[in-house]
Design an enzyme around this catalytic site. Structure first.
Site, PDB file in Angstrom:
ATOM      1  N   GLY A   6       0.905  -1.035   0.035  1.00  0.00           N
ATOM      2  CA  GLY A   6      -0.138   0.113  -0.091  1.00  0.00           C
ATOM      3  C   GLY A   6       0.966   1.196  -0.087  1.00  0.00           C
ATOM      4  N   CYS A  62       5.346  -6.069   1.220  1.00  0.00           N
ATOM      5  CA  CYS A  62       5.835  -4.706   1.086  1.00  0.00           C
ATOM      6  C   CYS A  62       5.191  -4.024   2.409  1.00  0.00           C
ATOM      7  CB  CYS A  62       5.539  -4.265  -0.021  1.00  0.00           C
ATOM      8  SG  CYS A  62       6.257  -2.662  -0.285  1.00  0.00           S
ATOM      9  N   TYR A  63       4.431  -3.024   2.388  1.00  0.00           N
ATOM     10  CA  TYR A  63       3.658  -2.485   3.434  1.00  0.00           C
ATOM     11  C   TYR A  63       2.999  -3.184   4.383  1.00  0.00           C
ATOM     12  CZ  TYR A  63       0.602   0.513   6.255  1.00  0.00           C
ATOM     13  OH  TYR A  63      -0.129   0.855   7.461  1.00  0.00           O
ATOM     14  N   HIS A 109       7.473  -7.508  -4.152  1.00  0.00           N
ATOM     15  CA  HIS A 109       6.250  -7.877  -4.759  1.00  0.00           C
ATOM     16  C   HIS A 109       6.105  -9.015  -5.467  1.00  0.00           C
ATOM     17  CE1 HIS A 109       4.197  -4.010  -3.514  1.00  0.00           C
ATOM     18  NE2 HIS A 109       5.371  -3.452  -3.682  1.00  0.00           N
ATOM     19  N   GLU A 137       3.677 -10.685  -6.328  1.00  0.00           N
ATOM     20  CA  GLU A 137       2.519 -10.598  -7.296  1.00  0.00           C
ATOM     21  C   GLU A 137       2.666 -10.284  -8.712  1.00  0.00           C
ATOM     22  OE1 GLU A 137       3.046  -8.800  -4.895  1.00  0.00           O
ATOM     23  OE2 GLU A 137       2.145  -6.831  -4.769  1.00  0.00           O
ATOM     24  N   ASP A 185     -19.355 -10.699 -20.881  1.00  0.00           N
ATOM     25  CA  ASP A 185     -19.813 -11.153 -19.634  1.00  0.00           C
ATOM     26  C   ASP A 185     -21.382 -11.433 -19.633  1.00  0.00           C
ATOM     27  OD1 ASP A 185     -17.332 -10.435 -18.673  1.00  0.00           O
ATOM     28  OD2 ASP A 185     -17.839  -8.741 -17.965  1.00  0.00           O
ATOM     29  N   LYS A 228     -12.102 -11.241 -14.923  1.00  0.00           N
ATOM     30  CA  LYS A 228     -12.332 -11.197 -16.360  1.00  0.00           C
ATOM     31  C   LYS A 228     -11.604 -12.502 -17.048  1.00  0.00           C
ATOM     32  CE  LYS A 228     -14.028  -9.135 -19.929  1.00  0.00           C
ATOM     33  NZ  LYS A 228     -15.348  -8.281 -19.871  1.00  0.00           N
TER      34      LYS A 228
END
Ligand code: XMP
Length: 612
Positions: A58, A85-86, A172, A174, A230, A372
């Protein structure tokens, strides 16, 4: 949110733009997970079946007074917790370690050396590339923690207290630049938290099918089929789960869609024997309602209202009893998450697709659990063709917001031709599937000109000076930079606010007069600097092919090519110069009134993806 399955990993969102990437990576590893606010009650986490917690990164510092509210009792839970991280800094700070505010930011690629044995890095190369982005660092680990990995600039790049089940990484995991990031997250979920990898397209279809059956009971379902991925997937899924007799679809042709898309839905449903979707041709109605309307917000409002009218009329004809009929909507997961970074995302424009409950009908949102890419997998599984499955999102108000100013039949025809050229080029070059969206915007300059211009001359000089400063002195001498503030406006976003300001256009040529190909990294830095620091300006356009002076331009076409993960932020895609040149030449040949083709090089923020 009602759940379809337990949530073995809970991801707490401290506002990082990467939070959705954490959940997506975990889901790719077979772990169903969701995002929660860090203030969540521990009983709720337990009730959702959490077996582990991830604290995201963050933008805050642990020393900020207004840092996101965190329920510290989560740290008392007997569950494994991974701080990223944060999230790691906060955990260290609260557990008795020391975090030092960093004045120098460490940003970008770093070489990580794993120097201890840790389940987090189990099976991975001890030396690996990771991606860092932080100011503060954990200088002293809390009691009970030991260091597991370091980089040259960050001694405590990873640490753990296995007895207490607490884990922290400064990098990170991710983001794609961290080579083994997905495996590190999977190690946490599978080997440390003991989760089973049971989430996959097959199981998600079964779980959603159960959810639909349970929510619908013996009632029926009505769906608005827009022609997008969708709502089409939703319609097919409902047909499959409930049977055609219990599902009714409605598709409204507003005349603002891509003609091929409208045709596709009809043909596909027809070929698959589905005759439970009513098609309404409302093209003339929409066109006359928009006659002479140029203001983007007004256009959106008119389209939204008329859409509801047309739908209400069609519904009245169908005579569906609200007691027996639910309204299904194709809302997906990123739309329903409003914590952290996404909290204020919807105020920028009036989106008309989030329809209020219709005629007192109960709303059903079976895709609200999916990202998605998970909906796309479902689309393939339901037999929709590849080209449709990978279709870009398309805004509800359609090309009404891609043609700036007044909408007329001749502009619509010209727009379709240009749109086809763009789609064909990005498909052929392999960009289509990498882009979130790629589309042209058609702007008639004289019609769209607004008088409120701030101080264009001073702004232009400032912009030219910025560009010259960025080009190195070697190229600078032989390159000519021209710029102007265009007297038209487009929507943008600064902080949580909507802006409606001017674009700057740049024409950068060599001495011989042909376009100079400024390297992409310089363009990127320039566009951010210009759009963020120039008053009255929220967009930057790079001229690709033009003639004459901006003051004499009639129609112009702006190419918007975007990469995005969560719609909240986006990067402009770095299409090859040759491809841009080819597209621009073809576009100009398609319409003699088109005097310039420009590439929109504005990130979101400060631009929005759409022009209006
Ligand atoms: P912006 O322009 O807000 O777009 O950055 C983000 C995403 O939302 C789509 N969009 C819309 N979709 N109705 C929709 O159904 C709308 O009114 C609307 N406006 C923008 C846009 O295409 C992009 O994918």
């Amino acid at each position: 949110m009602s759940d379809i399955t337990p949530t073995p990993i809970a991801v707490l969102d401290f506002g990082s733009q990467f939070t959705h990437l954490i959940t997506r990576r975990l889901r790719d590893a077979g772990i169903y997970c969701e995002i929660f606010p860090p203030s969540i009650d521990t009983n709720d986490l337990i009730a959702r079946g959490a077996r582990g917690v991830v604290m995201s990164g963050g933008p805050s510092s642990v020393y900020d007074h207004d840092r996101p509210r965190f329920n510290e009792r989560i740290l008392d839970l007997d569950l494994p917790i991974l701080g990223i991280c944060y999230g790691f800094q906060l955990m260290a700070h609260l557990l008795g370690g020391e975090v030092v505010p960093g004045h120098v930011k460490e940003f970008g690629r770093a070489d990580l050396l794993v120097n201890g044995k840790s389940l987090l890095f189990d099976g991975l190369d001890p030396s690996q590339v990771v991606w860092m982005s932080h100011g503060d660092t954990v200088a002293r680990l809390p009691p009970g923690f030991s260091r597991v990995a370091s980089t040259a600039d960050c001694p405590n790049a990873a640490a753990e207290a296995t007895g207490a089940k607490r884990y922290g990484i400064q990098f990170h995991s991710e983001v794609a630049h961290t080579l083994h990031g997905g495996e590190i997250l999977a190690n946490f979920a599978l080997k440390i938290c003991g989760c089973a990898p049971v989430w996959n397209p097959r199981s998600s279809i079964d779980l959603i099918a159960d959810y639909i059956r349970e929510s619908v009971g013996d009632r029926n379902v009505f769906v608005l089929v827009s022609g997008g991925v969708d709502s089409t997937v939703l319609f097919l899924l409902l047909n499959r789960v409930l049977g055609q007799e219990r599902v009714r679809g409605l598709s409204v042709d507003t005349g603002l869609l891509r003609p091929a898309d409208v045709e596709f839905t009809k043909t596909f449903l027809d070929a698959n024997g589905m005759d439970n979707c009513t098609f309404v041709d409302a093209r003339n109605e929409f066109l006359s309602a928009l006659d002479e309307v140029a203001d983007p917000e007004q256009k959106r409002t008119i389209i939204g209202r008329l859409f509801l009218d047309v739908k209400d009329r069609a519904l009245a004809e169908m005579q569906l009893d609200p007691q027996n009929w639910l309204l299904a909507q194709g809302t997906i997961y990123p739309d329903v998450i409003t914590s952290g970074a996404s909290a204020n995302a919807s105020v920028i424009k009036t989106h008309h697709n989030a329809l209020p409950s219709l005629e007192g009908m109960e709303v059903l949102e079976p895709l609200r659990f999916l990202y998605k890419d998970e909906v796309r997998r479902l689309s393939s599984a339901l037999g929709l063709p590849h080209e449709f499955t990978w279709k870009h999102p398309f805004p509800g108000p359609g090309i009404a917001v891609r043609i700036a100013g007044r909408i007329t039949p001749s502009k619509i025809s010209l727009y379709h031709v240009i749109d086809e050229i763009v789609l064909k080029s990005i498909r052929r070059s392999g960009w289509y599937e990498r882009l979130w969206m790629g589309f042209p915007v058609l702007i008639n300059m004289p019609e769209s000109t607004t008088p409120d211009m701030g101080q264009p001359d001073a702004t232009r000089d400032e912009v030219v000076a910025r560009v010259n400063k960025r080009l190195d002195s070697a190229t600078f001498d032989s390159v000519r930079v021209e710029a102007s503030v265009l007297p038209i406006r487009s929507v943008g976003v600064k902080g949580d606010y909507r802006t409606y300001e001017h674009p700057v256009e740049l024409r950068i040529t060599t001495e011989g007069g042909s376009r100079y190909h400024v390297p992409h990294d310089i363009l990127e830095a320039l566009s951010t600097e210009i759009a963020n620091r120039t008053s009255h300006v929220n967009r930057v356009l790079l001229a690709i092919n033009w003639s004459g002076n901006p003051s004499a331009w009639r129609d112009i076409v702006v190419l918007r090519m975007l990469l995005s993960v969560d719609t909240l932020t986006a990067d402009w895609a770095k299409l090859e110069h040759a491809l841009l040149d080819e597209m621009a030449t073809e576009i100009r040949a398609a319409g003699p009134s088109i005097d310039a083709v420009l590439l929109d090089i504005t990130q979101k923020p400060p631009g929005t993806m759409e022009w209006e």
